[in-house]
Scaffold this active site. Structure first.
Site, PDB file in Angstrom:
ATOM      1  N   ASN A  41      38.447  49.719  13.360  1.00 48.89           N
ATOM      2  CA  ASN A  41      39.859  49.419  13.142  1.00 48.89           C
ATOM      3  C   ASN A  41      40.197  48.031  13.674  1.00 48.89           C
ATOM      4  O   ASN A  41      39.543  47.078  13.248  1.00 48.89           O
ATOM      5  CB  ASN A  41      40.805  50.543  13.608  1.00 48.89           C
ATOM      6  N   ASP A  42      41.186  47.844  14.530  1.00 47.40           N
ATOM      7  CA  ASP A  42      41.779  46.536  14.810  1.00 47.40           C
ATOM      8  C   ASP A  42      40.760  45.424  15.098  1.00 47.40           C
ATOM      9  O   ASP A  42      39.824  45.616  15.885  1.00 47.40           O
ATOM     10  CB  ASP A  42      42.681  46.624  16.036  1.00 47.40           C
ATOM     11  N   GLU A 219      52.964  47.161  18.076  1.00 43.12           N
ATOM     12  CA  GLU A 219      51.559  46.971  18.435  1.00 43.12           C
ATOM     13  C   GLU A 219      51.087  45.562  18.082  1.00 43.12           C
ATOM     14  O   GLU A 219      51.682  44.879  17.255  1.00 43.12           O
ATOM     15  CB  GLU A 219      50.675  47.998  17.704  1.00 43.12           C
TER      16      GLU A 219
END
Length: 483
Positions: A41-42, A219
């Site tokens: 993910n990120d 975020e």
């Protein structure tokens, strides 16, 4: 053997165990960054250091689901050819036992500094979060120094994703946060030495100001200066659909304004989505030695039918976007694929003029599964223009409604779903199509749509259509396979 060493051995064993299965997936991408196994993910710690680009990323190597995240690590000299390195951070210490969450990188006194969030869930299930530091002399092996900040009053433990930069003789850190009133916010710290961090203020969000009540969590903040403007990129959660906006579970976008480093004040305009497509989240930027502001993002969105992707059968999930250069025109960000991606092109472009007159026309040549396509010199005075890629993605522009639409066949239930944006005119389209992804850059990057899609592996067709006379030129390049 330490806990860190045990985890590293387990990661290596997991990669070796499933390598053959992963490589059999027909939807495995040709030129996008993917995990060798498990879930990606990120993007984290994106930086050019000692002439090498480093891109770390959130990684769960043991399953295609979320959990106690590691920091995976890719390096490259040219933003095209990437080497997967040994795992950078493992959730081995008390302050990160439930995950080394997202963060950033900065150079200081010849060393590479990583700042990240240590995620902890105690025996009662209560979350704790710590902003932590790790350093490296070689960019491969990292020494952990533990937490460098404490949770300030007025915020929940949803407090994460530190992004650090230097401005003048001071260092600043922005952190994504949630107030105790359950409002999304971004907070600011500062330091003289990257070790001792002091609270400055809440930068934006919370219960007042331009972004008051704008979702329940912010975020992955990223504040940077670009051509005389101060741009804040972040990913708010909890927005409701508004016309053509905010139709993904969570969003990613930016504000433009003025940041005063002496007071920590940031005056800014309204929030704008960075990408209009289905799959774009948690973008992070850096500046390279050419002075370019570069961006990577995760080509997905949290909690958005993640377990329905067909790649799960092959033990992997998710990918990064292509690297993009950010430019600003007025108060609008443009995204342009980095020039180095031209090195992916195999040979010269196939060039052809296309004339449509209330017709559907299949391209004479198969377009393949990994290609770059440039449509320019568009002439469309009335009606609509469309193109369908591999019978799975459709792009439509209505000159009368002044709306561009991206449609895809849902990988959840096969139903056609769409994302849209207003567009006064259509002059050019630039597409990067991989085996199971599309990145669509419109009007030199003024608007961008990013999406995953899963066509039949044997379908290579492109179809054009229009409701009236439409003329344009097509340039197509087959792209090399890197992964």
């Amino acid at each position: 053997m330490t806990n860190d060493q045990k985890l590293r051995v387990q990661v290596t064993e997991e990669i070796d165990k499933h390598k053959g299965i992963v490589e059999k997936d027909p939807h495995r991408l040709h030129y996008h960054l993917m995990p060798p196994v498990g879930l990606l993910n990120d993007p984290n710690g994106f930086i050019q250091w000692r002439g090498t680009y480093h891109l770390f990323y959130q990684w769960m190597p043991f399953k295609t689901d979320h959990g106690a995240k590691f920091w995976g690590h890719y390096t490259s000299k040219d933003l095209v050819n990437w080497q997967h390195e040994e795992v950078a951070l493992t959730p081995a210490e008390w302050f990160e036992k439930n995950g080394c969450y997202s963060g950033s990188a900065i150079e200081h006194e010849g060393k590479l500094y990583l700042f990240y969030t240590g995620n902890v869930k105690n025996e009662h299930g209560k979350r704790e979060s710590y902003q932590c530091l790790a350093t490296s002399h070689d960019g491969s092996h990292f020494k952990k120094h533990g937490p460098v900040t404490t949770l300030p009053d007025g915020f929940t433990a949803h407090f994460r994703d530190p992004k650090v930069w230097q401005q003048g003789d001071r260092y600043f850190m922005v952190i994504g946060a949630q107030t105790e009133t359950l409002k999304g916010a971004i907070v600011l710290f500062q330091s003289d030495d990257l070790i001792d961090w002091k609270w400055v203020r809440m930068l934006t969000g919370g219960d007042s100001g331009a972004l008051a009540d704008f979702g329940y969590m912010f975020e992955c903040p990223d504040l940077f200066h670009l051509d005389g403007k101060d741009v804040l990129v972040f990913s708010p959660q909890g927005l409701k659909p508004d016309g053509m906006k905010y139709h993904n579970v969570y969003q990613a976008g930016y504000t433009v304004g003025v940041f005063d480093p002496t007071t920590g004040m940031y005056e800014h305009d309204e929030f704008t989505e960075l990408d209009r497509g289905f799959d774009f989240y948690a973008p992070q930027t850096t500046v390279d030695d050419q002075g370019r502001r570069l961006l990577f993002a995760w080509m997905s969105v949290p909690d958005q039918d993640e377990q329905m992707h067909p790649t799960i059968t092959y033990k992997w999930l998710h990918t990064m976007t292509l690297p993009r250069e950010l430019q600003i025109n007025g108060d609008k960000l443009y995204q342009v694929p980095v020039k180095e991606l031209e090195d992916l092109r195999k040979g010269d472009a196939v060039v052809e003029e296309v004339l449509l007159a209330n017709t559907i026309k299949q391209a004479e040549r198969a377009y393949g599964q990994a290609f770059e396509l440039l449509i320019e010199k568009m002439e469309l005075d009335e009606g609509w223009f469309e193109m369908t890629i591999r019978h799975a993605v459709r792009i439509v522009y209505s000159s009368e409604q002044r709306v561009l639409t991206l449609e895809r066949k849902s990988y959840v239930d096969g139903v056609i779903e769409k994302r849209q944006c207003e567009l006064d005119h259509l002059s050019n389209l630039r597409l990067f199509v991989d085996t199971s992804s599309i990145e669509l850059f419109i009007n030199d990057g003024a608007e961008v749509f990013t999406a995953r899609f899963y066509p039949s592996p044997n379908d290579d067709q492109m179809v054009f259509g229009s409701s009236s006379t439409c003329r344009f030129w097509v340039k197509r390049w087959e792209l090399d396979k890197v992964f």
